[in-house]
Design a protein around this motif. Structure first.
Motif, PDB file in Angstrom:
ATOM      1  N   GLY A  60      52.571 -16.435  26.656  1.00 44.49           N
ATOM      2  CA  GLY A  60      54.254 -17.189  27.653  1.00 44.49           C
ATOM      3  C   GLY A  60      55.054 -17.515  26.084  1.00 44.49           C
ATOM      4  O   GLY A  60      54.244 -18.462  25.490  1.00 44.49           O
ATOM      5  N   PRO A  61      56.089 -17.220  25.843  1.00 46.92           N
ATOM      6  CA  PRO A  61      56.601 -17.524  24.298  1.00 46.92           C
ATOM      7  C   PRO A  61      56.817 -19.339  24.132  1.00 46.92           C
ATOM      8  O   PRO A  61      56.822 -19.554  23.191  1.00 46.92           O
ATOM      9  N   ASP A  62      57.256 -19.557  25.286  1.00 46.15           N
ATOM     10  CA  ASP A  62      56.961 -21.186  25.260  1.00 46.15           C
ATOM     11  C   ASP A  62      56.228 -21.843  24.989  1.00 46.15           C
ATOM     12  O   ASP A  62      56.187 -22.869  24.143  1.00 46.15           O
ATOM     13  N   THR A  63      55.196 -21.708  25.731  1.00 50.07           N
ATOM     14  CA  THR A  63      53.276 -21.981  25.244  1.00 50.07           C
ATOM     15  C   THR A  63      53.269 -21.660  23.615  1.00 50.07           C
ATOM     16  O   THR A  63      52.878 -22.436  22.685  1.00 50.07           O
ATOM     17  N   MET A  93      55.870 -24.433  21.435  1.00 56.18           N
ATOM     18  CA  MET A  93      54.830 -25.562  20.873  1.00 56.18           C
ATOM     19  C   MET A  93      54.333 -25.518  20.793  1.00 56.18           C
ATOM     20  O   MET A  93      53.887 -26.298  19.771  1.00 56.18           O
ATOM     21  N   MET A  94      52.427 -24.207  20.328  1.00 53.95           N
ATOM     22  CA  MET A  94      51.250 -24.967  19.493  1.00 53.95           C
ATOM     23  C   MET A  94      51.709 -24.232  18.611  1.00 53.95           C
ATOM     24  O   MET A  94      50.999 -25.113  17.685  1.00 53.95           O
ATOM     25  N   THR A  95      52.690 -23.544  18.040  1.00 53.91           N
ATOM     26  CA  THR A  95      53.058 -23.012  16.820  1.00 53.91           C
ATOM     27  C   THR A  95      53.559 -24.572  16.730  1.00 53.91           C
ATOM     28  O   THR A  95      53.584 -24.870  15.164  1.00 53.91           O
ATOM     29  N   ASP A  96      54.189 -25.179  17.111  1.00 54.10           N
ATOM     30  CA  ASP A  96      55.458 -26.536  16.406  1.00 54.10           C
ATOM     31  C   ASP A  96      53.887 -27.234  16.193  1.00 54.10           C
ATOM     32  O   ASP A  96      53.945 -27.847  15.433  1.00 54.10           O
ATOM     33  N   GLU A 125      46.949 -26.108  27.121  1.00 60.15           N
ATOM     34  CA  GLU A 125      48.239 -25.859  28.109  1.00 60.15           C
ATOM     35  C   GLU A 125      47.938 -25.822  29.221  1.00 60.15           C
ATOM     36  O   GLU A 125      48.626 -25.845  29.501  1.00 60.15           O
ATOM     37  N   GLY A 126      47.112 -26.516  29.808  1.00 60.25           N
ATOM     38  CA  GLY A 126      46.290 -26.474  31.583  1.00 60.25           C
ATOM     39  C   GLY A 126      46.164 -24.688  31.230  1.00 60.25           C
ATOM     40  O   GLY A 126      45.665 -24.519  32.696  1.00 60.25           O
TER      41      GLY A 126
END
Ligand SMILES: CC(C)(COP(=O)(O)OP(=O)(O)OC[C@H]1O[C@@H](n2cnc3c(N)ncnc32)[C@H](O)[C@@H]1OP(=O)(O)O)[C@@H](O)C(=O)NCCC(=O)NCCS
Length: 182
Positions: free
Chosen positions: A41-44, A47-50, A169-170
């Motif tokens: 998913g694009p949000d994950t 977040m992960m690349t940040d 991320e869960g």
């Protein structure tokens, strides 16, 4: 000689410099979105690349004596030394707690350049660096559903040695460990 060797080292690759950190993060973010949006998913992915490509951490990796980061400039760029835009990168080091095993930790090419031989040139440099460091094998982790990358690695002689489940991320994901001797 394998099929993939026809691309062998045809693209210019150089060691990363501190000023490359921002462009490396841009390549990572773009390539992660292209490769992993469907899975994570694009949000994950954002977040992960940040988190995984924070500039400070990247600069530490670039300066570290324990690992090597190489970058490929845009292939049609007539200024291969520029640091504001890159086409791909590879990051190699030691597999944790295994002194004889190198680690292909990251290999990313901008999606617009997939299939042009950049991954081959980057991987050649990464493998050669760990071989020169004295490792006799190299290992990597890849999402089990990432068929493009698995085809790429198997074409270079990597073989699956294990499959594990990792939590990000869960959520849980199947990850394959691939390895080849050097
Ligand atoms: C995997 C990746 C690094 C490969 O880089 P690339 O520059 O596209 O690879 P190359 O052009 O050097 O391809 C070399 C060989 O890999 C194989 N390959 C590459 N893309 C493939 C695809 N879509 N399907 C099947 N095989 C493929 C082919 O054997 C190819 O050789 P050929 O062109 O002679 O047929 C790139 O696709 C990428 O960045 N993907 C997203 C990020 C990723 O998954 N990274 C790996 C994380 S573990």
């Amino acid at each position: 000689m394998t099929d993939s060797s026809r691309h062998r080292s045809t693209h210019f690759v150089r060691p990363a410099r501190l000023e490359d950190a921002r462009a490396i993060r841009t390549v990572a973010r773009e390539s992660w979105h292209a490769a992993y949006d469907d899975l994570l998913g694009p949000d994950t992915v954002e977040m992960m690349t940040d988190e995984w490509y924070a500039l400070e951490g990247l600069r530490e990796s670039i300066q570290s004596r324990d690992s090597h980061l190489f970058v490929a400039p845009e292939p049609d760029d007539d200024k291969p030394d520029r640091t504001d835009e890159l086409a791909g990168f590879v990051h190699v080091g030691q597999w944790p707690d295994e002194p004889a095993v190198g680690h292909l930790a990251r290999l990313y090419v901008r999606s617009g350049h997939w299939g042009c031989g950049l991954g081959t040139s980057l991987c050649d440099h990464g493998e050669r660096a760990v071989e020169d460091d004295g490792y006799d094998r190299i290992r990597l982790e890849v999402f089990t559903t990432n068929e493009r990358a698995i085809d790429f690695y198997e074409g270079r002689g990597y073989e699956p040695v294990a499959e594990v489940v990792e939590e990000l991320e869960g959520e849980t994901y199947r990850v394959s460990l691939l390895e080849r001797s050097l």
